[in-house]
Design a protein around this motif. Structure first.
Motif, PDB file in Angstrom:
ATOM      1  N   GLN A  38       0.825  -1.208   0.000  1.00  0.00           N
ATOM      2  CA  GLN A  38       0.000   0.000   0.000  1.00  0.00           C
ATOM      3  C   GLN A  38       0.861   1.259   0.000  1.00  0.00           C
ATOM      4  N   GLY A  39       2.007   1.184   0.663  1.00  0.00           N
ATOM      5  CA  GLY A  39       2.899   2.332   0.694  1.00  0.00           C
ATOM      6  C   GLY A  39       3.482   2.657  -0.662  1.00  0.00           C
ATOM      7  N   LEU A  40       3.782   1.638  -1.464  1.00  0.00           N
ATOM      8  CA  LEU A  40       4.299   1.880  -2.806  1.00  0.00           C
ATOM      9  C   LEU A  40       3.228   2.515  -3.693  1.00  0.00           C
ATOM     10  N   LYS A  41       1.972   2.168  -3.463  1.00  0.00           N
ATOM     11  CA  LYS A  41       0.889   2.816  -4.207  1.00  0.00           C
ATOM     12  C   LYS A  41       0.826   4.302  -3.872  1.00  0.00           C
ATOM     13  N   VAL A  42       0.946   4.621  -2.585  1.00  0.00           N
ATOM     14  CA  VAL A  42       0.955   6.029  -2.183  1.00  0.00           C
ATOM     15  C   VAL A  42       2.182   6.741  -2.756  1.00  0.00           C
ATOM     16  N   MET A  43       3.342   6.078  -2.690  1.00  0.00           N
ATOM     17  CA  MET A  43       4.564   6.677  -3.215  1.00  0.00           C
ATOM     18  C   MET A  43       4.441   6.988  -4.698  1.00  0.00           C
ATOM     19  N   SER A  44       3.685   6.165  -5.418  1.00  0.00           N
ATOM     20  CA  SER A  44       3.565   6.324  -6.867  1.00  0.00           C
ATOM     21  C   SER A  44       2.941   7.649  -7.269  1.00  0.00           C
ATOM     22  N   ALA A  45       2.225   8.287  -6.362  1.00  0.00           N
ATOM     23  CA  ALA A  45       1.665   9.612  -6.652  1.00  0.00           C
ATOM     24  C   ALA A  45       2.723  10.701  -6.507  1.00  0.00           C
ATOM     25  N   TRP A  46       3.860  10.357  -5.898  1.00  0.00           N
ATOM     26  CA  TRP A  46       4.982  11.277  -5.674  1.00  0.00           C
ATOM     27  C   TRP A  46       4.510  12.581  -5.045  1.00  0.00           C
ATOM     28  N   GLY A  47       3.670  12.409  -4.003  1.00  0.00           N
ATOM     29  CA  GLY A  47       3.162  13.571  -3.288  1.00  0.00           C
ATOM     30  C   GLY A  47       4.122  14.125  -2.261  1.00  0.00           C
ATOM     31  N   ASN A  48       5.072  13.308  -1.800  1.00  0.00           N
ATOM     32  CA  ASN A  48       6.079  13.808  -0.864  1.00  0.00           C
ATOM     33  C   ASN A  48       7.101  14.618  -1.668  1.00  0.00           C
ATOM     34  N   PRO A  49       7.245  15.911  -1.382  1.00  0.00           N
ATOM     35  CA  PRO A  49       8.141  16.749  -2.189  1.00  0.00           C
ATOM     36  C   PRO A  49       9.580  16.238  -2.209  1.00  0.00           C
ATOM     37  N   GLY A  50      10.042  15.703  -1.096  1.00  0.00           N
ATOM     38  CA  GLY A  50      11.406  15.201  -1.040  1.00  0.00           C
ATOM     39  C   GLY A  50      11.615  14.000  -1.931  1.00  0.00           C
ATOM     40  N   LEU A  51      10.684  13.046  -1.879  1.00  0.00           N
ATOM     41  CA  LEU A  51      10.803  11.860  -2.726  1.00  0.00           C
ATOM     42  C   LEU A  51      10.681  12.224  -4.201  1.00  0.00           C
ATOM     43  N   LYS A  52       9.779  13.151  -4.516  1.00  0.00           N
ATOM     44  CA  LYS A  52       9.618  13.578  -5.903  1.00  0.00           C
ATOM     45  C   LYS A  52      10.895  14.230  -6.425  1.00  0.00           C
ATOM     46  N   ALA A  53      11.480  15.120  -5.614  1.00  0.00           N
ATOM     47  CA  ALA A  53      12.704  15.806  -6.034  1.00  0.00           C
ATOM     48  C   ALA A  53      13.861  14.825  -6.184  1.00  0.00           C
ATOM     49  N   LEU A  54      13.934  13.850  -5.297  1.00  0.00           N
ATOM     50  CA  LEU A  54      15.025  12.884  -5.361  1.00  0.00           C
ATOM     51  C   LEU A  54      14.862  11.970  -6.569  1.00  0.00           C
ATOM     52  N   LEU A  55      13.627  11.593  -6.883  1.00  0.00           N
ATOM     53  CA  LEU A  55      13.379  10.785  -8.077  1.00  0.00           C
ATOM     54  C   LEU A  55      13.845  11.531  -9.322  1.00  0.00           C
ATOM     55  N   GLU A  56      13.530  12.822  -9.402  1.00  0.00           N
ATOM     56  CA  GLU A  56      13.939  13.623 -10.555  1.00  0.00           C
ATOM     57  C   GLU A  56      15.457  13.733 -10.622  1.00  0.00           C
ATOM     58  N   ALA A  57      16.098  13.917  -9.475  1.00  0.00           N
ATOM     59  CA  ALA A  57      17.562  14.015  -9.452  1.00  0.00           C
ATOM     60  C   ALA A  57      18.206  12.708  -9.914  1.00  0.00           C
ATOM     61  N   ALA A  58      17.555  11.586  -9.610  1.00  0.00           N
ATOM     62  CA  ALA A  58      18.090  10.274  -9.981  1.00  0.00           C
ATOM     63  C   ALA A  58      17.746   9.883 -11.406  1.00  0.00           C
ATOM     64  N   GLY A  59      16.904  10.670 -12.065  1.00  0.00           N
ATOM     65  CA  GLY A  59      16.507  10.349 -13.429  1.00  0.00           C
ATOM     66  C   GLY A  59      15.480   9.247 -13.511  1.00  0.00           C
ATOM     67  N   GLY A  60      14.740   9.022 -12.432  1.00  0.00           N
ATOM     68  CA  GLY A  60      13.726   7.973 -12.428  1.00  0.00           C
ATOM     69  C   GLY A  60      12.368   8.498 -12.844  1.00  0.00           C
ATOM     70  N   LYS A  61      11.454   7.571 -13.069  1.00  0.00           N
ATOM     71  CA  LYS A  61      10.084   7.947 -13.429  1.00  0.00           C
ATOM     72  C   LYS A  61       9.187   6.743 -13.228  1.00  0.00           C
ATOM     73  N   GLY A  62       7.874   6.997 -13.379  1.00  0.00           N
ATOM     74  CA  GLY A  62       6.910   5.903 -13.349  1.00  0.00           C
ATOM     75  C   GLY A  62       6.417   5.566 -11.964  1.00  0.00           C
ATOM     76  N   PRO A  63       5.478   4.611 -11.881  1.00  0.00           N
ATOM     77  CA  PRO A  63       4.956   4.163 -10.591  1.00  0.00           C
ATOM     78  C   PRO A  63       6.062   3.568  -9.724  1.00  0.00           C
ATOM     79  N   ALA A  64       5.959   3.776  -8.426  1.00  0.00           N
ATOM     80  CA  ALA A  64       7.000   3.319  -7.504  1.00  0.00           C
ATOM     81  C   ALA A  64       6.987   1.798  -7.371  1.00  0.00           C
ATOM     82  N   THR A  65       8.171   1.234  -7.329  1.00  0.00           N
ATOM     83  CA  THR A  65       8.365  -0.191  -7.093  1.00  0.00           C
ATOM     84  C   THR A  65       9.441  -0.348  -6.025  1.00  0.00           C
ATOM     85  N   THR A  66       9.710  -1.586  -5.650  1.00  0.00           N
ATOM     86  CA  THR A  66      10.809  -1.804  -4.710  1.00  0.00           C
ATOM     87  C   THR A  66      12.140  -1.393  -5.328  1.00  0.00           C
ATOM     88  N   PHE A  67      12.243  -1.399  -6.651  1.00  0.00           N
ATOM     89  CA  PHE A  67      13.463  -0.916  -7.306  1.00  0.00           C
ATOM     90  C   PHE A  67      13.648   0.568  -7.050  1.00  0.00           C
TER      91      PHE A  67
END
Length: 600
Positions: A270-299
């Motif tokens: 359920q947490g990965l589903k919530v993460m997939s919305a990238w509503g946490n500003p820190g996680l969203k910014a870090l994903l962009e810095a890492a060059g990632g995209k898409g729904p959140a997975t354990t990867f």
């Protein structure tokens, strides 16, 4: 045999190029058939579900895990109600509180949950994270004295504190109240503090010992809401919606490599589903810095976000991760994310240097090969990367590994260890501490940390080798690559990948499906930077399957793949390949076997 399950192992592989036997993952065929009929699953998926020990009663919730069905009563945790009462009291009385967090992802995500709950209640909660180099792990008398001098009345430790007997005794002397939220293995001695919540404390009957600290903290939030509701604190104000912070709980669970079973599996899914919305500003910014995209997975959590958050505690400023996950300011989040991304790049360089030096030491010391545990030490190895290096050594040599960086000026070595499944390294390290061989030490089954006098290293190595000898022998005998299904290059398609995704999230306790392909040919192998290799797999089915093998450059697997010609058996995990919207798959190669090398 036609199904590949002969006496020499799956596909006849008794020894692969990584030195492992292959075998079909054991499953009850009758249970697999019942899953197939009851759930309408294809045979390979039904068999994989049965192989993971899931019976008929639990199959539905396993494929669709929900918090409603699996959330434990917070009161079943020792001291949980007491901790909730103390913290809600603190909110009501406006006491000066501080959250004291470990410097890794689990600590940061635990701290961020509490900071956000306090903020929802209109209160600020400062964060204190000790410096890995100058302060070491966990609370210390000096840190507690400093916080008390700054006016703190109550400290909540997260992902640490359960073994901090001296620091907590000091806190009592100086009038500092302490609540501990932890998950690490404990000795029989429970520190005397206001409340200690830890599913692994000896007298806790929750049965939730697989949780990371972030999971324990999320249960604490439920207890806090319940206590605040009981006191009428939500009359006229909105009750904090805990679901919005499930992404933080999942992040801690994945990055701390916890068993993804039961409630912890539901929490992560359920947490990965919530993460997939990238509503946490820190996680969203870090994903962009890492060059990632898409729904959140354990990867995403374990390989893109986690290492970058950890980089702050390893070679940078220890509080960066907690600050990133706690902020709602996009500009601040972006700034911290870029800093963590840069620190992570530096961390990789340092890690590679230590890994190469450690591997040279192991290859030079021929007696290491016969020992059940690798313990390597050298002066000035950076304490921020020794845990990662230990994990790399464990992968390479397939046995528990401990890496120690020695500070000669202080006459102390700081070590970090990673273990093989079936070998409880944390218990062995605790036993070494109890035997007087360590200055400090502890952990859990798969990971441990310690401090030791350099002069004690030979005796420590001997002690640990003896302590884990029986477990290590059994683990080595059981060290086989377990295959879920045999596929062809044509049959390994997106439909197969997506059907097996019903078993996600994957991790300890729920291994990612492993597929084998027999008698394939390797075409167009290309070695990439970092020792990675890309190639194409073909077979008599006429299909073509893209494949990648990570960090294989100096291995037998890498050398065999670069040879191209001749048939080979390969085993690996299917991954989505969505480049340019193609909706395909590629095989992430785990192992290779040469059919000509039987009984080696």
């Amino acid at each position: 045999m036609a199904d590949g399950a002969g006496p020499l192992g799956y596909l006849g592989v008794d020894r692969s190029l990584s030195g492992r036997r292959w075998r079909e993952r054991p499953a009850d065929p009758d249970l697999a058939r019942r899953h197939q009929l009851a759930l309408g699953l294809a045979e390979p998926l039904a068999r994989a579900l049965a192989a993971r020990g899931i019976d008929e009663a639990a199959a539905g919730s396993y494929l669709a895990p929900t918090l409603k069905a699996l959330f434990p009563d917070p009161s079943c945790f020792a001291d949980m109600d007491k901790a909730a009462s103390i913290l809600v009291d603190a909110v009501e009385r406006d006491r000066r509180c501080v959250v004291f967090a470990d410097y890794d992802v689990d600590g940061a995500s635990s701290a961020a949950q509490l900071v956000r709950w306090f903020a929802a209640m209109g209160k600020a909660l400062p964060i204190y994270v000790p410096d890995r180099i100058t302060e070491g792990y966990g609370p210390s008398p000096a840190a507690f004295r400093s916080l008390r001098e700054q006016g703190a009345e109550l400290v909540v430790t997260v992902d640490c504190g359960a073994a901090a007997v001296d620091a907590i005794a000091c806190a009592a002397e100086i009038g500092l109240e302490v609540v501990v939220i932890d998950h690490h293995l404990m000795r029989d001695e429970v520190p005397v503090c206001a409340a200690l919540v830890n599913p692994n404390r000896p007298d806790c009957g929750s049965g939730q010992g697989v949780l990371a600290a972030a999971g324990v903290t999320f249960v604490l939030l439920a207890a806090l809401n319940r206590e605040a509701r009981r006191r009428g604190l939500f009359d006229g104000r909105a009750e904090p919606d805990l679901r919005q912070w499930l992404d933080l709980a999942a992040l801690g669970a994945v990055c701390d490599v916890t068993q993804l079973v039961g409630f912890n599996r539901a929490l992560t899914a359920q947490g990965l589903k919530v993460m997939s919305a990238w509503g946490n500003p820190g996680l969203k910014a870090l994903l962009e810095a890492a060059g990632g995209k898409g729904p959140a997975t354990t990867f995403h959590a374990g390989f893109l976000l986690g290492p970058r958050i950890n980089a702050g505690g390893r070679i940078g400023r220890s509080d960066l991760g907690a600050r990133l996950l706690s902020t709602d300011d996009p500009d601040e989040a972006r700034k911290i994310a870029l800093e963590l991304d840069a620190l992570n790049a530096s961390r990789r360089e340092v890690e590679n240097e230590v890994l190469e030096a450690a591997a040279r030491t192991i290859e030079r010391e021929s007696n290491f090969a016969d020992q059940p545990l690798l313990l390597v030490a050298a002066d000035d190895w950076h304490p921020g990367v020794i845990g990662i290096v230990a994990g790399r050594l464990r992968e390479r040599y397939r046995k528990p590994a401990i890496v120690v960086g020695i500070d000669r000026a202080a006459d102390v070595g700081k070590g970090s260890g990673r273990s093989q499944p079936g070998v409880n390294l944390g218990r062995a390290v605790q036993a070494a501490y109890d035997a007087g061989l360590l200055l400090s030490g502890g952990g859990h089954a798969m990971a441990a940390g310690l401090s030791v006098r350099p002069s004690a290293l030979p005796e420590l190595r001997e002690f640990l080798c003896q302590a884990i000898a029986a477990e290590a022998q059994a683990a080595a005998e059981a060290d086989a690559l377990e295959i879920d299904a045999l596929v062809t290059a044509a049959g390994a398609d997106r439909a197969l990948f997506e059907s097996f995704q019903q078993l996600a999230p994957f991790g300890p306790g729920n291994p990612e499906p492993m597929f084998a392909a027999a008698d394939v040919r390797i075409e167009r192998p290309m070695m990439l930077r970092g020792g990675h290799l890309r190639c194409t797999i073909t077979d008599r089915s006429g299909g073509r399957l893209k494949a990648v093998a990570w960090r294989c450059g100096e291995t037998e697997i890498g050398r065999r793949l670069m040879e191209e010609g001749g048939a080979a058996h390969v085993a690996g995990r299917l991954k989505a390949d969505d480049w340019n919207g193609r909706q395909g798959v590629e095989l992430e190669i785990e192992d290779v076997a040469d059919p000509r090398r039987k009984n080696v």
